[in-house]
Motif scaffolding. Structure first.
Motif, PDB file in Angstrom:
ATOM      1  N   ARG A  99       0.829  -1.203   0.000  1.00 41.21           N
ATOM      2  CA  ARG A  99       0.000   0.000   0.000  1.00 41.21           C
ATOM      3  C   ARG A  99       0.866   1.256   0.000  1.00 41.21           C
ATOM      4  N   LEU A 100       1.905   1.244   0.791  1.00 42.01           N
ATOM      5  CA  LEU A 100       2.790   2.404   0.894  1.00 42.01           C
ATOM      6  C   LEU A 100       3.479   2.680  -0.432  1.00 42.01           C
ATOM      7  N   TYR A 101       4.062   1.661  -1.029  1.00 44.18           N
ATOM      8  CA  TYR A 101       4.821   1.843  -2.270  1.00 44.18           C
ATOM      9  C   TYR A 101       3.912   2.157  -3.456  1.00 44.18           C
ATOM     10  N   LEU A 102       2.724   1.538  -3.514  1.00 46.38           N
ATOM     11  CA  LEU A 102       1.827   1.754  -4.645  1.00 46.38           C
ATOM     12  C   LEU A 102       1.441   3.224  -4.769  1.00 46.38           C
ATOM     13  N   ASN A 103       1.313   3.896  -3.635  1.00 48.82           N
ATOM     14  CA  ASN A 103       0.863   5.288  -3.642  1.00 48.82           C
ATOM     15  C   ASN A 103       1.972   6.277  -3.295  1.00 48.82           C
ATOM     16  N   ASP A 139       8.414   7.762  -7.236  1.00 49.45           N
ATOM     17  CA  ASP A 139       7.869   6.534  -7.791  1.00 49.45           C
ATOM     18  C   ASP A 139       8.546   5.336  -7.127  1.00 49.45           C
ATOM     19  N   ARG A 140       7.755   4.506  -6.440  1.00 47.64           N
ATOM     20  CA  ARG A 140       8.290   3.300  -5.802  1.00 47.64           C
ATOM     21  C   ARG A 140       7.585   2.044  -6.326  1.00 47.64           C
ATOM     22  N   LEU A 141       7.110   2.111  -7.571  1.00 47.78           N
ATOM     23  CA  LEU A 141       6.373   0.985  -8.127  1.00 47.78           C
ATOM     24  C   LEU A 141       7.238  -0.260  -8.264  1.00 47.78           C
TER      25      LEU A 141
END
Length: 575
Positions: free
Chosen positions: A228-232, A240-242
């Motif tokens: 959740r943290l990385y997606l947003n 960008d942490r996708l």
């Protein structure tokens, strides 16, 4: 006694920030925390005290994340559900720092939860596990529970407000701030806490063992919060942490953090025995008439008043009903289909033939039901006489439509002559109702017994699919989504309803957003999905035009908080 002071602070948290910033200790006896805890059960009870509070906080989160979005609405109906225009403020994105208690509750409830978690964390730092006969792995997993739960609270604050104070100790005020810190500090804190916690948490090593982990953060649960943290992250901190999101999500899907599996039935993760469903990664344990916040203050209000007659609940075992939120309409009051790309909630389900969720809800007995919606006439038997459910304020029989208008006594197939439709022109026939959690009859032992599914494996699969889609791998993204979607449609329809390469449907970002909406309708997350897809402020849906700017992507700091704490600054765009 420290525990007494702790409870006092929680009471104060309802109206101020003092729950995490004014915790000076006064001992009123010689009993401190080291000799207050006498048994293993004392320690375990302390560790999980904050989880019941966390369970309650799903209620304000639901409203602030669903009602400003495109799928659910609360229109004015027969003079009710106006509530000073608060639901229109949510729908039109016109809220101010004086907005209703729902935003205020999200701020207060998270900091109250953080205070409870901080208390437990500080106690674990001073207690001796040997005194209570804990093995090392037991102790580590137990003491990490509140650190992960605190991350869950902070992630929600980051999502809703971005700029919040930083409070990580009950005892040591030098570690806390009255003023807000940059979002990056909260983000980095969450990331490190979760990364540190994962190796120390229990791992679900076999299918069918989920009930052992009720109300407990496991390795997969903590990893899911990282997803959740990385997606947003692009929205939260502009980075960008996708790639990181994809890595963690893939590891969860591959079983690195435990064994989980998508259920064969769509309703299994919400049913009365869902604690044994391998789709659930983290859930709050519910029990009828004890702890069942998702029934008593949430989903029970998502069906018409007096629905207990339709559900055959003589005593309304799992609480009354109030007809609060409904699905955003697909048709205007004359029966003409809208052409909005967003919203159109039921029409998005109708897009693919054979969806079993589109059946009218019905209790089948023996802990089984079918359908996810209430629409049309709601018929029941009373003293051997067939009847239809009526509106609560006027005696018209309900015929529930996928439209918003003052239909009142109009029968099936009858429409209005004017297409005017907005948040003030509804009645109790306006909008389909959602029944995600079963409303079993009192004769069914499963009535009101469903646990609340906070994190399901499909969320991780969908996040992974979105990551792959955004880097151009639509075929692998489609396969991932199909691994969930195929349970909704008859096998002979799969070519028509599944994404390529297993079906004929092309997957793009618009379709990805639609699919997020279908899978997670009424689960309290739609707002952030619209924001991530750049639709929240720019999109158009029923009775909603694009905003002038994007400052409403985050909520204002409630004015009462700024009045109480002069160190707080208002979020940009609000006065």
């Amino acid at each position: 006694m420290k525990a007494y002071k702790y409870l006092t602070c929680l009471a104060l948290a309802v109206t101020s920030l003092s729950a995490c910033t004014d915790l000076d200790e006064n001992l009123y006896s010689e009993i401190g925390s080291n000799n207050y805890f006498n048994t293993r059960d004392d320690v375990i009870a302390m560790a999980f005290r904050s989880f019941e509070h966390g369970y309650w906080t799903i209620v304000p989160r639901f409203r602030i994340n669903e009602l400003p979005a495109d799928q659910l609405i609360i229109p004015r109906r027969d003079g009710s559900w106006d509530d000073g225009g608060v639901w229109r403020q949510f729908h039109y994105h016109t809220w101010t720092p004086d907005i209703s208690r729902h935003v205020h509750d999200e701020w207060d409830s998270q900091f109250a939860g953080i205070a409870q978690a901080n208390f437990a964390i500080d106690r674990f730092n001073e207690l001796d596990p040997k005194k209570f006969d804990f093995q090392e792995d037991e102790w580590n997993a137990l003491k990490m529970q509140n650190r992960v739960l605190r991350c869950w609270y902070y992630l929600r604050l980051l999502d809703a407000f971005r700029n919040v104070p930083f409070c990580i100790s009950y005892d040591d005020q030098s570690q806390n701030t009255l003023s807000q810190v940059p979002p990056e500090k909260i983000f980095n804190f969450i990331e490190k806490e979760l990364t540190d916690a994962i190796p120390l948490l229990y791992k679900k090593n076999s299918l069918g063992s989920g009930s052992q982990y009720a109300n407990m953060w496991t390795q997969a649960g903590a990893a899911a919060l990282l997803v959740r943290l990385y997606l947003n992250a692009k929205e939260y901190i502009g980075v960008d942490r996708l790639a990181d999101c994809e890595k963690v999500a893939q590891d969860i899907v591959d079983g690195v953090y435990g064994e989980y599996k998508v259920a064969d039935r769509w309703d299994a993760p919400f049913d009365s025995d869902n604690d044994s469903c391998d789709e659930l990664i983290f859930f709050f344990s519910g029990s009828c008439n004890y702890t069942s916040w998702h029934y008593n203050q949430l989903y029970n209000w998502g069906v018409p008043s007096y629905s207990e007659l339709f559900f055959d609940d003589a005593k309304v075992k799992h609480g009354g009903h109030n007809g609060e939120f409904v699905c955003s309409p697909s048709y205007d009051p004359t029966g003409k289909l809208y052409d909005f790309k967003l919203g159109m909630t039921i029409q998005k389900f109708r897009k693919y033939p054979g969806d079993v969720r589109l059946k009218k809800y019905k209790n089948l007995g023996g802990g089984k039901r079918e359908g996810m919606f209430l629409f049309g006439y709601l018929e029941y038997m009373q003293n051997g006489i067939p009847r239809k459910l009526k509106a609560p304020e006027m005696p018209y029989e309900l015929y529930i439509r996928d439209a918003v208008g003052q239909f009142h006594y109009k029968k099936e197939g009858q429409w209005l002559t004017s297409p005017e439709s907005n948040m003030t022109t509804g009645d109790y026939n306006s909008g389909w109702y959602t029944v995600k959690y079963p409303m079993y009859s009192n004769n069914d032992p499963g009535a009101g017994e469903s646990d609340f599914a906070e994190i399901r494996l499909p969320e991780i699969i969908y996040a992974l699919a979105e990551c792959k889609l955004r880097r151009g791998d639509d075929k692998e993204a489609g396969k991932l989504l199909n691994s969930v979607r195929r349970r909704y449609y008859p096998s002979d329809k799969h070519k028509e309803v599944l994404y390529q390469p297993e079906g004929n449907i092309t997957l793009d970002l618009d379709e990805m957003l639609d699919e997020w909406g279908r899978e997670f309708l009424a689960e309290g997350r739609r707002r952030i999905d619209l924001i991530r897809f750049d639709k929240f402020n720019k999109g158009t849906w029923w009775d909603k035009q694009p905003d002038a700017d994007d400052h409403t992507k985050i909520y204002p700091v409630p004015r009462v908080q700024i009045t109480t704490n002069a160190a707080l600054k208002q979020n940009p765009g609000y006065k």
